[in-house]
Motif scaffolding. Sequence first.
Motif, short mmCIF file in Angstrom:
data_model
loop_
_atom_site.label_atom_id
_atom_site.label_comp_id
_atom_site.label_asym_id
_atom_site.label_seq_id
_atom_site.Cartn_x
_atom_site.Cartn_y
_atom_site.Cartn_z
N THR A 114 -16.69 28.09 -18.48
CA THR A 114 -18.11 28.34 -18.22
C THR A 114 -18.57 29.61 -18.94
N PHE A 115 -19.84 29.62 -19.30
CA PHE A 115 -20.41 30.77 -20.00
C PHE A 115 -20.72 31.87 -19.00
N ASP A 116 -20.34 33.10 -19.36
CA ASP A 116 -20.59 34.26 -18.50
C ASP A 116 -21.93 34.87 -18.89
N PHE A 117 -22.91 34.72 -18.01
CA PHE A 117 -24.26 35.20 -18.31
C PHE A 117 -24.41 36.70 -18.15
N ASP A 118 -23.33 37.37 -17.78
CA ASP A 118 -23.34 38.84 -17.77
C ASP A 118 -22.87 39.41 -19.11
N THR A 119 -22.48 38.52 -20.01
CA THR A 119 -21.98 38.93 -21.32
C THR A 119 -23.13 39.45 -22.19
N LYS A 120 -22.92 40.60 -22.82
CA LYS A 120 -23.89 41.14 -23.76
C LYS A 120 -23.70 40.44 -25.11
N ILE A 121 -24.78 39.86 -25.61
CA ILE A 121 -24.69 39.01 -26.80
C ILE A 121 -24.94 39.84 -28.05
N GLU A 122 -23.96 39.85 -28.94
CA GLU A 122 -24.02 40.67 -30.15
C GLU A 122 -24.29 39.84 -31.41
N GLU A 123 -24.22 38.50 -31.31
CA GLU A 123 -24.41 37.66 -32.49
C GLU A 123 -24.98 36.31 -32.06
N ASP A 124 -25.39 35.53 -33.04
CA ASP A 124 -25.92 34.19 -32.74
C ASP A 124 -24.87 33.41 -31.95
N THR A 125 -25.32 32.74 -30.88
CA THR A 125 -24.38 32.13 -29.93
C THR A 125 -24.83 30.72 -29.56
N ASP A 126 -23.86 29.80 -29.45
CA ASP A 126 -24.11 28.44 -28.98
C ASP A 126 -23.63 28.30 -27.54
N ILE A 127 -24.45 27.64 -26.71
CA ILE A 127 -24.10 27.40 -25.32
C ILE A 127 -24.28 25.91 -25.03
N PHE A 128 -23.34 25.31 -24.30
CA PHE A 128 -23.31 23.86 -24.13
C PHE A 128 -23.49 23.45 -22.68
N ALA A 129 -24.29 22.42 -22.46
CA ALA A 129 -24.57 21.91 -21.11
C ALA A 129 -23.53 20.87 -20.71
N LYS A 130 -23.18 20.90 -19.43
CA LYS A 130 -22.30 19.86 -18.89
C LYS A 130 -23.07 19.10 -17.83
N TRP A 131 -22.90 17.77 -17.86
CA TRP A 131 -23.61 16.90 -16.93
C TRP A 131 -22.63 15.99 -16.21
N ARG A 132 -23.08 15.43 -15.13
CA ARG A 132 -22.38 14.33 -14.49
C ARG A 132 -23.43 13.30 -14.07
N SER A 133 -22.97 12.08 -13.95
CA SER A 133 -23.88 11.01 -13.57
C SER A 133 -24.48 11.28 -12.19
N SER A 134 -25.75 10.99 -12.05
CA SER A 134 -26.38 11.18 -10.74
C SER A 134 -25.84 10.19 -9.71
N LYS A 135 -25.28 9.07 -10.20
CA LYS A 135 -24.63 8.12 -9.29
C LYS A 135 -23.15 8.45 -9.22
N VAL A 136 -22.68 8.76 -8.04
CA VAL A 136 -21.28 9.13 -7.84
C VAL A 136 -20.48 7.89 -7.46
N GLU A 137 -19.47 7.58 -8.25
CA GLU A 137 -18.64 6.40 -8.00
C GLU A 137 -17.80 6.57 -6.73
N GLU A 138 -17.44 5.45 -6.15
CA GLU A 138 -16.56 5.46 -4.99
C GLU A 138 -15.17 5.95 -5.42
N ASP A 139 -14.61 6.89 -4.70
CA ASP A 139 -13.28 7.44 -5.01
C ASP A 139 -12.25 6.68 -4.20
N ASN A 140 -11.41 5.91 -4.88
CA ASN A 140 -10.38 5.13 -4.20
C ASN A 140 -9.00 5.78 -4.26
N ARG A 141 -8.97 7.02 -4.70
CA ARG A 141 -7.70 7.73 -4.78
C ARG A 141 -7.29 8.29 -3.42
N ILE A 142 -6.00 8.54 -3.29
CA ILE A 142 -5.46 9.18 -2.10
C ILE A 142 -5.25 10.65 -2.43
#
Length: 490
Positions: free
Chosen positions: A77-105
């Motif tokens: 995860t990106f630390d938003f307390d970091t002081k940015i000294e150069e051009d920076t790329d930040i990436f979004a993470k998503w998950r489906s709004s529909k949560v599948e049934e978990d059949n694991r133990i």
Amino acid sequence: MKTKKAICLATAVILTASMAAVFAGCGEKKVTITWYDNTEEIKTTKVKKGSTVEKWTPTKDGFIFVDWYEESSLSKTFDFDTKIEEDTDIFAKWRSSKVEEDNRIWYAIGSGAGTMKASNWKFATQAATDPDTEEVILDDDGYATYTVKPGFEDVVFTKGTKANDEAPNVYELTLTLYANDIFRFATNAYNDDWTGDVGKAEAGLGSLNGFAYTSETEGEVKDSAGTVVFTGAKEFVADPTSWNIKVAASGIYKFTLSTYPGFDSSNSMTWEKTGEAPVIEETHRMMFLGSHNGWNLEALDENGEAKNEEDLFVKQTDGTFKGYVTVEEDTQLKLYNIVSAAWYGENGDANFNITPGTWCFTYNPENDEIKYEKCEYYVVGTMRDGTENVNFENIKKDFAKMTTEDGETYTYELVVTDVSGVEGFTWLKEKNAVCAVKVAFGTSIGKVTDNGWYTPEGSADDGNYYFEAEGTYTVSINLTTQKVTITEKA
């Protein structure tokens, strides 16, 4: 003329100030923040170099935003307390709004004095196998079908009913835990390399996922009063999230696990203490576990008890424990408390490394102090060697220790001095002797081993060899014949 000069001077001052402001603005360097959804650019933001950037929440139809990450791999995860000294790329993470049934133990795996004693670091699930080949049966997607092994029910989470399509799967598990218990959470795993369900489902191993560390260095989890409840066990790796969970405060704890199949990095865990753990009367029962007896996988039975009595320590009258271990090759081992399933190594976590021979270990439960020493052959008795008066069983490390050149015959040159007049030694006069000795096998920390006394030829009925005169003598023992001889040097 004076008025004109004053006007010119004022004008110059104003122009100078304006130019300074312009140049100051030109000197303020900016850097560009580019926000990405996978490889697609969402927007850009410019901020002053050396400053931070404000976090914001994007939206996307059919998905729920998880967090911002440093790299496209979405591993940190990106630390938003970091002081940015150069051009920076930040990436979004998503998950489906529909949560599948978990059949694991999902279950807890580890060791301890309470509920975790049933686990003893064994998998709680078993995969369905072909009765003919005994190979695991996999479906078209590479999944196995799992059931809970008998006897592991108490460490398995109970799954609740999903509230709706967007709600997570919720599991609950209540454990009775004692200080120094160690455990982690797992799901559907059956193979020895801990990869879980053939790589199709994250194994959920070894993180305090959802437990907020108060210190990433120490990996501590505290309750609302500031008491440390859990810590990272600090095994082998620097990343605190990979450590096992070590219990710092005994109690009955309820764990609630929320899962998002396919997006397991979004899983979360919460806990609450619901009661006090019952008092355990027997707190320690010590044994050896190591490469010589197959560690816990081979040396412990299905109930977590020692298979062989020779691996056990003996509790002494002073409350300490003493044990002997004989090995035929270089060996790594630790001490293990069967009651609490706690491990004790050298300087904490390291294995003890011992060479071939018999070794004595002592353990003090009051302070967890461990002493160990290799057993050797000694001349012991009521005697003086040099300037020290010693009595039977009081072995001192390297004092009157016998040596060998061939590994079969051990010898020691003993200078016999009359100690019959020493306080406590006057009983020798009744034997018309100046000193008395035997040969013993033992250590300075554990005294003489069981069956570790050897009687020299020519000894009295009580097993002691009595010297009637001072002089220099050679004491020898042959390990093959176990014969002890004493000869006076000319």
